[in-house]
Write an enzyme that holds these catalytic residues in place. Structure first.
Site, short mmCIF file in Angstrom:
data_model
loop_
_atom_site.label_atom_id
_atom_site.label_comp_id
_atom_site.label_asym_id
_atom_site.label_seq_id
_atom_site.Cartn_x
_atom_site.Cartn_y
_atom_site.Cartn_z
N GLU A 91 -0.23 12.38 2.37
CA GLU A 91 -0.17 12.67 3.63
C GLU A 91 0.67 12.08 4.49
O GLU A 91 0.92 10.65 4.36
CB GLU A 91 -1.75 12.59 3.98
CG GLU A 91 -2.46 11.44 3.96
CD GLU A 91 -3.82 11.30 4.37
OE1 GLU A 91 -4.66 12.02 3.61
OE2 GLU A 91 -4.05 10.98 5.29
N CYS A 104 4.20 9.03 10.92
CA CYS A 104 3.34 8.12 10.10
C CYS A 104 3.42 8.19 8.48
O CYS A 104 3.02 9.26 8.39
CB CYS A 104 1.95 7.71 10.84
SG CYS A 104 0.98 6.54 9.56
N CYS A 111 -3.62 3.58 -3.18
CA CYS A 111 -3.44 2.21 -2.83
C CYS A 111 -4.53 1.58 -3.70
O CYS A 111 -5.55 1.93 -3.95
CB CYS A 111 -3.86 2.07 -1.28
SG CYS A 111 -3.69 0.58 -0.82
N CYS A 115 -9.45 -2.08 0.82
CA CYS A 115 -10.09 -2.50 2.25
C CYS A 115 -11.10 -1.34 2.01
O CYS A 115 -11.24 -0.35 2.03
CB CYS A 115 -9.06 -2.30 3.31
SG CYS A 115 -7.97 -3.22 3.08
N CYS A 118 -11.38 2.03 4.30
CA CYS A 118 -10.37 2.83 4.26
C CYS A 118 -10.28 4.08 3.20
O CYS A 118 -10.84 3.51 2.07
CB CYS A 118 -8.83 2.20 4.18
SG CYS A 118 -7.67 2.74 3.86
N CYS A 332 -6.09 7.77 8.00
CA CYS A 332 -6.16 6.90 6.68
C CYS A 332 -6.54 7.53 5.39
O CYS A 332 -7.68 7.21 4.98
CB CYS A 332 -6.92 5.61 7.10
SG CYS A 332 -6.72 5.14 8.74
#
Ligand code: SAH
Length: 344
Positions: A91, A104, A111, A115, A118, A332
């Protein structure tokens, strides 16, 4: 195997042409087609001979991506879901500000940093994006909207410093005057705090803005939010950040997502002020975005103002990030996640 032509810099492109028994000056023409006019077919390069186009076709490909979904917010923020050639989904978010368009971009598919506030990391890492795929996020949007993007933030899904080589090549290519000519000062790279990689990046001595996701001033709280803190403590992280500032003379932005009752206390504000007081820095407070899979809640407006006020009183540069696109899951990794869950 065909090579990604839009990931080559000018020298590499020249070498490639010489190998194809072509003139070196063609490199500049091809570079302009790829990075200024942003074509996705060799056939569109109208000042090249048919035989050169055929040779390029045989040896290279131009990265392109399909728009799977496009969600436009009331505030004109647009979130794009792109499908890559191997069907992975990423995205990208386009934001409109008074001074122009910012984008962005994602640096990885998924990932692995973990975290816990997120959405990008919930299903882990699939793979790194190539520099061509980082560029294509920008080019695809510029083409379809007929706009020029002025600022790039590498703050989408993924940890860019885990993909440092491709990131550096991306910055090199987007910067070239024959292409997009986006200055390093208009580029921000955000990291969760990979201390060793920050030191490596410092050695590249760029004029980009480094943003560090700090989110807590105490190791125990930061560790409960960000597993990376177990590998690099706050002290180790700041040592690397200090090295970065000394090498580049650039001010670091620290990001701090405010979560109700977790990291928004007076004690946190005071400790944060102590940490940043003598550092060339700026802190960006972000009301944490709700993620369905996470139980966190954002701090109240009053609390956010008080937290910012406390930092200001101690002479810290602080801004509160305006929330854009919250009505379209712009935060995010949320959109990719909800799209993939629907497909399952
Ligand atoms: N891996 C890099 C860049 C991608 S995340 C990094 O960690 O910085 C970009 C920013 O969004 C980071 O500051 C990250 O902590 C923040 N972020 C992630 N999920 C969020 C959420 N739910 N609310 C607010 N900020 C979030």
């Amino acid at each position: 195997m065909k090579q990604e032509i839009n990931a080559l810099n000018m020298e590499e492109l020249e070498l490639a042409l010489i190998e194809l028994n072509e003139k070196k000056f063609r490199a500049k023409q091809i570079f302009k087609w790829l990075h200024e006019k942003m074509v996705t077919n060799f056939g569109d390069m109208s000042n090249l001979s048919k035989s050169l186009i055929d040779k390029l076709d045989e040896n290279f490909y131009i990265t392109s991506m399909n728009v799977l979904e496009r969600l436009e917010s009331k505030d004109q923020t647009i979130k794009y879901l792109f499908q890559l050639h191997d069907h992975h989904i990423i995205e990208t978010v386009l934001m409109k500000y008074k001074h122009g368009y910012s984008i962005c971009i994602s640096s990885q598919v998924g990932c692995r940093m973990g975290c816990n506030f997120c959405a990008s990391t919930i299903d882990g890492l699939e793979r790194n994006l190539t520099s061509g795929e980082m560029l294509a996020q920008i080019y695809t949007i510029q083409r379809e909207k007929d706009i020029k993007i002025r600022n790039v933030v590498v703050m989408g899904s993924g940890e860019p410093l885990e993909n440092l080589d491709h990131l550096l090549r991306f910055i090199e290519l987007i910067n070239i005057p024959e292409g997009q000519n986006i200055g390093q000062r208009n580029i921000t790279v955000s990291t969760c705090g990979l201390a060793e990689q920050i030191r490596k990046l410092a050695k590249a001595n760029l004029q980009i803005t480094l943003a560090v996701s700090l989110h807590a001033p105490y190791d125990d709280i930061r560790q409960s939010m960000m597993p990376i803190n177990r590998k690099y403590s706050i002290q180790t992280l700041f040592d690397a950040c200090d090295y970065y500032t000394q090498s580049t003379n650039r001010r670091i932005t620290y990001e701090y997502a405010l979560i109700r009752g977790v990291n928004d206390t007076d004690a946190c504000a005071n400790e944060l002020a102590r940490l940043l007081k003598h550092r060339l820095s700026h802190i960006n407070l972000i009301p944490v975005n709700d993620v369905i899979e996470r139980e966190y809640e954002k701090s109240s407006e009053v609390r956010i103002q008080a937290f910012a006020g406390q930092l200001e009183k101690k002479g810290i540069n602080v801004t509160i990030r305006r929330e854009l696109g919250s009505d379209i899951n712009a935060a995010c990794g949320q959109l990719r996640k909800s799209y993939q869950d629907k497909e399952k």
